[in-house]
Design a protein around this motif. Structure first.
Motif, short mmCIF file in Angstrom:
data_model
loop_
_atom_site.label_atom_id
_atom_site.label_comp_id
_atom_site.label_asym_id
_atom_site.label_seq_id
_atom_site.Cartn_x
_atom_site.Cartn_y
_atom_site.Cartn_z
N PHE A 1 -2.13 10.21 5.06
CA PHE A 1 -2.08 8.77 5.30
C PHE A 1 -2.58 8.37 6.70
O PHE A 1 -2.77 7.16 6.97
N ARG B 1 -5.16 5.59 7.63
CA ARG B 1 -5.37 4.92 6.42
C ARG B 1 -4.19 3.90 6.14
O ARG B 1 -4.28 2.85 5.41
N ALA B 2 -3.04 3.98 6.68
CA ALA B 2 -1.70 3.19 6.54
C ALA B 2 -0.82 3.42 7.39
O ALA B 2 -0.69 4.60 8.08
N LEU C 1 2.97 4.31 7.86
CA LEU C 1 3.92 5.22 7.04
C LEU C 1 5.15 5.37 8.10
O LEU C 1 5.05 5.95 9.04
N ALA D 1 -1.57 11.37 -2.31
CA ALA D 1 -1.95 10.06 -1.39
C ALA D 1 -2.65 9.28 -1.80
O ALA D 1 -2.74 7.85 -1.72
N LEU E 1 -2.49 5.13 -2.67
CA LEU E 1 -3.06 4.14 -2.17
C LEU E 1 -4.01 3.31 -2.98
O LEU E 1 -4.03 2.15 -2.73
#
Length: 368
Positions: free
Chosen positions: A125, A128-129, A131, A359, A363
């Motif tokens: 992650f 990318r995001a 968390l 993942a 996503l």
């Protein structure tokens, strides 16, 4: 046991590998030397593997140099004082994506009470995001505690909103028992008028009923009493309660006894061996707290049955080599319900080899 010089040499080697720099001084700051949230997760996992410890993210938050980490590890191995930390933290950052602030992913602990199971996923992650992880503070479990899944959910929703604010949009991710908690959290957030974007159940059983030898995995007071009584703890009165037995364990747990008790706990309770593999590497207080946290959360899971409906879409990701798919989950959402298969078994779908695919699936579902 390693000497302090050997501990320093091992940690220096890990820093060199993770930061790709073998000329780091003992007082160099980890992040100033090129460290990141992802690399700190890698360092945490490597330290625990190298020394058979169970450091948490909060344990190392203030240990940002080689010198500080050597002190922390040496004290853990020898029973010295631990570094100051926020032991009651419930919401812990795992990865950040500065360029994406619209949705925050929240990974909810499994039966072990911690977020170790998500470390490989967190690595995927990173960048990318956002968390965050939700864990149960082990310091609260010096004795077994009666818990409920609904009660944990209420505590975690309050902590989540307090930590991250009322405007965040959440995607809740729960692996195994974490899915049961996530469902209850989604309902509570519905009631607060801020429904979650999605609820992702990663191989979450509808009912927590896992097999184990002679049903010992139920971890009942009778099983605990029979196990602990065999170690003849000093000062324990006849007919002592389980809480009194665990207090005696904490007071009388020397290194050889800890090794034997850890081995026996792992033999009798195979699930405990999977979620707390380095039990013997903990100090006496942590040993007792980790075991009591496990048994308390596990009992809460066994006593829970999903009820009601969330307005959040539910994605059920089931492992191809497990038996946790249960169509009854579909009736607990008023929105869309999707089932997606992941290649692997219950544990491997979050392991290092499968984490990239898991993942990508999570996503990709968010992008639909």
């Amino acid at each position: 046991m390693k000497t302090e010089d050997e501990v320093r040499a091992t940690i220096s080697e890990l820093w060199a590998q993770v930061l790709e720099n073998d000329e780091l001084a003992g007082d160099t700051d980890f992040f100033a030397a090129g460290g990141s949230s992802l690399k700190s997760l890698v360092m945490l996992a490597e330290l625990n593997d190298a020394f058979e410890t169970e450091f948490e993210l909060a344990d190392l938050a203030g240990c940002r140099t080689i010198d500080q980490q050597v002190t922390a590890v040496w004290n853990r191995l020898t029973g010295g004082p631990s570094a100051p930390r926020d032991g009651q933290a419930v919401v812990v950052p795992l990865t950040r994506d500065p360029g994406r602030s619209d949705v925050t992913f929240v990974a909810i602990h499994d039966v072990g009470g911690d977020v170790y199971g998500y470390l490989a996923l967190a690595g995927q992650f990173s960048g990318r995001a956002d968390l965050y992880g939700i864990k149960a503070a082990h310091e609260e479990f010096e004795v077994p505690r009666p818990l409920s899944i609904a009660g944990l959910a209420e505590k975690y929703v309050a902590a989540l909103v307090s930590r991250l604010g009322a405007e965040r949009r959440f995607v809740l991710v729960g692996w195994s028992l974490g899915g049961l908690i996530g469902f209850e959290m989604a309902k509570l957030l519905d009631e607060r008028g801020r429904p979650v974007e999605r609820l992702v159940l990663v191989d979450s059983p509808y009912e927590l009923d896992l097999p184990s030898p002679d049903d010992a995995g139920m971890f009942t007071p009778e099983h605990e009493r029979a196990l602990l009584a065999g170690f003849a703890w000093e000062g324990t009165p006849p007919g002592a309660s389980v809480a009194e037995l665990w207090c005696a364990v904490r007071a009388g747990l020397d290194a050889p006894t800890k090794e034997r008790l850890a081995a026996e706990l792992h033999r009798r309770f195979p699930l405990l061996a999977r979620v707390i593999p380095h039990l013997a590497g903990l100090n006496e207080t942590e040993f007792v707290c980790y075991v009591n946290r496990f048994r308390s959360v596990y009992q809460a899971g066994r006593n829970h049955r999903p009820e009601g409906v969330t307005t959040a879409p539910v994605d059920l990701l089931t492992a191809s080599r497990s038996q946790n798919f249960d169509a009854r989950w579909a009736k607990h959402t008023s929105a869309a319900f999707r089932r997606v298969s992941l290649d692997g078994d219950h544990f491997s779908v979050l392991g290092r080899a499968s984490a990239p695919a898991t993942a990508r699936t999570i996503l990709a579902l968010d992008d639909r």
